[in-house]
Design an enzyme around this catalytic site. Structure first.
Site, short mmCIF file in Angstrom:
data_model
loop_
_atom_site.label_atom_id
_atom_site.label_comp_id
_atom_site.label_asym_id
_atom_site.label_seq_id
_atom_site.Cartn_x
_atom_site.Cartn_y
_atom_site.Cartn_z
CE1 TYR A 42 -6.38 29.40 -33.20
CE2 TYR A 42 -4.14 30.12 -33.68
CZ TYR A 42 -5.24 29.34 -33.98
OH TYR A 42 -5.20 28.50 -35.06
N GLY A 43 -5.36 34.83 -29.30
CA GLY A 43 -5.63 35.67 -28.14
C GLY A 43 -6.46 36.90 -28.53
CD GLU A 64 -2.60 40.77 -38.20
OE1 GLU A 64 -2.91 40.27 -37.10
OE2 GLU A 64 -1.47 40.61 -38.73
N GLY A 81 -1.77 33.04 -36.76
CA GLY A 81 -1.26 31.69 -37.01
C GLY A 81 -2.29 30.73 -37.57
N GLY A 96 -1.12 23.82 -38.98
CA GLY A 96 -1.58 22.48 -39.33
C GLY A 96 -2.94 22.15 -38.76
CB VAL A 127 1.11 48.29 -32.81
CG1 VAL A 127 1.41 48.99 -31.48
CG2 VAL A 127 -0.39 48.35 -33.11
CD GLU A 183 2.66 17.80 -35.95
OE1 GLU A 183 2.32 18.52 -34.98
OE2 GLU A 183 2.51 18.14 -37.13
CG HIS A 191 4.50 24.80 -31.61
ND1 HIS A 191 4.46 23.44 -31.32
CD2 HIS A 191 3.72 24.95 -32.71
CE1 HIS A 191 3.70 22.82 -32.20
NE2 HIS A 191 3.24 23.70 -33.06
N GLY A 248 0.03 33.87 -26.74
CA GLY A 248 0.96 32.79 -26.40
C GLY A 248 2.13 33.23 -25.54
CG ASN A 303 0.35 20.20 -31.93
OD1 ASN A 303 0.32 19.16 -31.29
ND2 ASN A 303 0.85 20.27 -33.13
CG PHE A 358 -4.38 26.37 -32.28
CD1 PHE A 358 -5.69 26.04 -32.00
CD2 PHE A 358 -3.81 25.82 -33.43
CE1 PHE A 358 -6.42 25.19 -32.82
CE2 PHE A 358 -4.53 24.97 -34.26
CZ PHE A 358 -5.84 24.64 -33.94
P1 FDA Z 1 -0.58 34.67 -33.44
O1 FDA Z 1 0.81 34.59 -33.95
O2 FDA Z 1 -1.57 33.68 -33.93
O3 FDA Z 1 -1.19 36.11 -33.77
C1 FDA Z 1 -0.46 37.30 -33.59
C2 FDA Z 1 -0.90 38.30 -34.64
O4 FDA Z 1 -0.37 39.59 -34.32
C3 FDA Z 1 -0.39 37.99 -36.05
O5 FDA Z 1 -1.48 38.01 -36.96
C4 FDA Z 1 0.63 39.09 -36.35
O6 FDA Z 1 0.69 39.44 -37.71
C5 FDA Z 1 0.11 40.23 -35.49
N1 FDA Z 1 1.14 41.18 -35.05
C6 FDA Z 1 2.36 40.91 -34.54
N2 FDA Z 1 3.02 42.03 -34.24
C7 FDA Z 1 2.19 43.07 -34.56
C8 FDA Z 1 2.31 44.49 -34.48
N3 FDA Z 1 3.41 45.08 -33.97
N4 FDA Z 1 1.29 45.25 -34.93
C9 FDA Z 1 0.16 44.66 -35.44
N5 FDA Z 1 0.00 43.31 -35.53
C10 FDA Z 1 1.00 42.54 -35.09
N6 FDA Z 1 -0.40 25.20 -33.30
C11 FDA Z 1 -1.27 24.20 -33.00
O7 FDA Z 1 -1.85 24.18 -31.92
N7 FDA Z 1 -1.50 23.21 -33.93
C12 FDA Z 1 -0.87 23.18 -35.14
O8 FDA Z 1 -1.13 22.28 -35.95
C13 FDA Z 1 0.08 24.20 -35.43
N8 FDA Z 1 0.79 24.21 -36.60
C14 FDA Z 1 1.57 25.30 -36.95
C15 FDA Z 1 2.16 25.37 -38.21
C16 FDA Z 1 2.86 26.52 -38.59
C17 FDA Z 1 3.50 26.59 -39.95
C18 FDA Z 1 2.96 27.62 -37.69
C19 FDA Z 1 3.68 28.88 -38.06
C20 FDA Z 1 2.38 27.54 -36.43
C21 FDA Z 1 1.69 26.39 -36.04
N9 FDA Z 1 1.08 26.30 -34.80
C22 FDA Z 1 0.26 25.24 -34.50
C23 FDA Z 1 1.26 27.36 -33.78
C24 FDA Z 1 0.07 28.32 -33.65
O9 FDA Z 1 -0.32 28.80 -34.91
C25 FDA Z 1 0.49 29.48 -32.73
O10 FDA Z 1 0.83 28.92 -31.47
C26 FDA Z 1 -0.62 30.51 -32.54
O11 FDA Z 1 -1.00 31.08 -33.75
C27 FDA Z 1 -0.20 31.60 -31.56
O12 FDA Z 1 -1.34 32.38 -31.25
P2 FDA Z 1 -1.21 33.84 -30.70
O13 FDA Z 1 -2.59 34.36 -30.47
O14 FDA Z 1 -0.26 33.85 -29.55
O15 FDA Z 1 -0.47 34.68 -31.84
#
Ligand code: FDA
Length: 498
Positions: free
Chosen positions: A15-16, A35, A109, A114, A244, A354, A439, A467, A477, A479
């Site tokens: 997301y970010g 990525e 994510g 979900g 990275v 939920e 989360h 996050g 939740n 995101f």
């Molecule tokens: P996010 O994790 O999305 O992205 C980080 C990215 O950086 C990843 O693609 C990763 O591979 C990459 N990365 C990490 N380290 C790296 C490196 N060293 N080099 C290169 N790339 C790297 N939330 C919600 O609001 N509603 C919901 O219904 C749900 N349900 C849910 C279910 C499940 C199974 C999970 C796992 C999570 C959820 N969530 C959720 C949580 C939500 O998905 C989560 O909060 C966000 O994806 C976080 O967003 P970010 O941008 O912080 O990181």
């Protein structure tokens, strides 16, 4: 390419990272997103991009040889399966007291979650991030995030008779009968597509149980929204399968080191580029791990002491109840949750729970819930010089708060309904799913480890935008809040730092 000079490099495509890339590109900046996961665009030999839920293969998990399902047990046994080691879409990352589920791939994510797209109540947001102007968030950035993400609402008339939401209606009935409030929850899954799935006029995805290993249809994941818009500008390049490993200052910006990997996780080449600006968007865990390691290894020695601190699990805990025969939850269940029990005003232990699906294809009589509680406990990342890895000191016992808050809802419902908890879903004789989280939040908290917009103090051109900025809890939740905060911060950065 190795040695290249880059105006803006974004680590991670969740997301970010997606918000940063789009807004920088629209401001005229050339952006490279790095990525570690795959670009999920090519079908496997079965013609599908993501693997079947009930027959998971290597595509399911990130570099594991056995699946590690969040709800991994049923009726006395584990139903995990051996799989081929592959750069699959869902990572289950184990720390000493918690395992953290995360998406891996272009879209982060959004590929596995979900889709529940919840804007927190304003008073809750204000208490979580008091340094952020809530008027601006609710007037501008939450609406912008909801529109950019393609959030949509369920047709409430359809809901009342949809076969796939029988489980949610049972969950609602039980909440109401015990005097709890509830609310529908918006989603990024296309509810119009889901209606057609129910009517059997399109290929089923949510109604085929697809979610944690990716949705082949229906889901507005980031690759279809923010990232599609970003690449559409012609200024954004996405480089998948690159991890990275280090960031350090050099002439003209920052040297970013990375390993290109193959689908077995082996490094096939080592590269470094120089970027004028670097945006850490690797998620709460990924960003915190990188920054804590860089500080400890002397590559970014002047990072603030707040880096690595104030991590929380959004108070996550899961639980299942065993219903009576007359309260079946249905053979057909949409994998996208659509309503939650709102007990956040209970000062004795606030929770938003939920009503979660348990899509097994069978009638299980299970009501499953994911509760988000106000667990105040926090943990810290530290660099372990012995292993060369970053540890997180969260203890499972720190989640007792979440169990106690969830019990305030479900003990009452069980008493009213004359039902009991399931003890077979999270282990053998284990009631609470208290040792994992979906989360992860915090680790590089806004206005503590960064300035009030995610700038890293002492290192001009370094930013955090995911996050990890949120101090451990969002009350719902996360995101939509991560996206809205990223929209707010990048607007300020584009206006002042380009
Ligand atoms: P996010 O994790 O999305 O992205 C980080 C990215 O950086 C990843 O693609 C990763 O591979 C990459 N990365 C990490 N380290 C790296 C490196 N060293 N080099 C290169 N790339 C790297 N939330 C919600 O609001 N509603 C919901 O219904 C749900 N349900 C849910 C279910 C499940 C199974 C999970 C796992 C999570 C959820 N969530 C959720 C949580 C939500 O998905 C989560 O909060 C966000 O994806 C976080 O967003 P970010 O941008 O912080 O990181």
């Amino acid at each position: 390419a190795d040695g290249e000079k880059i105006p803006a490099l974004v680590i991670g495509s969740g997301y970010g990272g997606s918000v940063a890339a789009l807004r920088l590109a629209q401001a005229g900046v050339e952006v490279t997103i790095v990525e570690m996961g795959m670009s999920w665009t090519t079908p496997g030999s079965d013609g599908k991009i993501f693997c079947p839920v009930l027959k998971p293969d290597g595509r399911s998990y990130w570099l594991r040889t056995r699946t590690d399902q969040p709800v991994g047990y049923f009726a006395g046994g584990s139903y995990n399966k051996d799989i081929q080691k592959y750069t699959g879409v869902l990572d289950s990352e184990q720390f000493s007291g918690v395992r953290v589920y995360q998406g891996r791939g272009v879209g982060g994510g959004s590929l596995v979650n979900g889709g529940m797209a919840v804007t927190p109540k304003r008073e809750n947001f204000a208490s979580i991030l008091p340094s952020v102007n809530a008027d601006e968030m609710y007037g501008t950035y939450y609406p912008r995030a909801n529109s950019g993400l393609g959030v949509n609402h369920i047709d409430q008339n359809w809901f009342e008779s949809a076969e796939c939401y029988g489980f949610a209606r049972v969950g609602r009935k039980h909440a109401e009968r015990s005097g709890f409030g509830w609310t529908f929850v918006p989603n990024v899954y296309d509810f119009e597509y889901m209606k057609k799935e129910q009517a059997k006029t399109v290929t089923r995805s949510a109604l085929d149980g697809e979610v944690i290993y990716g949705n082949n249809h229906g889901k507005r994941s980031l690759d279809k929204t923010y990232l599609a818009a970003a690449t559409g500008t012609g200024k954004v390049r996405i480089t998948p399968m690159h991890v990275v490993t280090a960031v350090s200052p050099t002439d003209g910006g920052y040297r970013v080191e990375m390993n290109q990997i193959d689908t077995s996780g082996n490094t096939v080449s080592v590269k470094s580029v120089v970027a004028e600006k670097v945006f850490f968007a690797a998620g709460s865990i990924g960003t915190s791990k990188l920054l804590v390691a860089m500080k400890a290894q002397g590559k970014l020695p002047d990072l603030p002491d707040a880096v690595g601190k104030n991590w929380g699990n959004n108070g996550n805990v899961m639980v299942g109840r065993a219903n009576h025969m007359w309260d079946g939850t249905g053979k057909l269940q949409s994998s996208m949750p659509c309503l939650g029990i709102d007990n956040w005003s209970d000062t004795g232990g606030p929770a938003f729970a939920e009503v979660a699906p348990f899509p097994s294809g069978l009638e299980t009589y299970v009501s499953l819930y994911l509760a988000i509680t106000k667990n105040p406990n926090r943990a810290q990342f530290t660099f372990n010089s012995g292993t060369g890895k970053v540890d997180l000191n969260w203890q499972t016992s720190q989640n007792q708060y979440a169990i106690d808050a969830a019990k305030r809802i479900f003990d009452k419902i069980n008493k009213k309904e004359g039902t009991i908890y399931r003890t077979d879903l999270f282990g053998v004789y284990k009631t609470w799913g208290d040792d994992f989280t979906y989360h992860p939040l915090g680790g590089c908290v806004l206005n503590e480890a960064t300035d009030n917009y995610g700038r890293v103090p002492g290192y001009q051109g370094l930013y955090v935008i995911d996050g990890s900025l949120i101090p451990g809890n969002t009350s719902v939740n996360p995101f939509v809040t991560i996206t809205a905060l990223a929209e707010r911060n990048i607007e300020n950065i584009v206006a002042n730092d380009l």
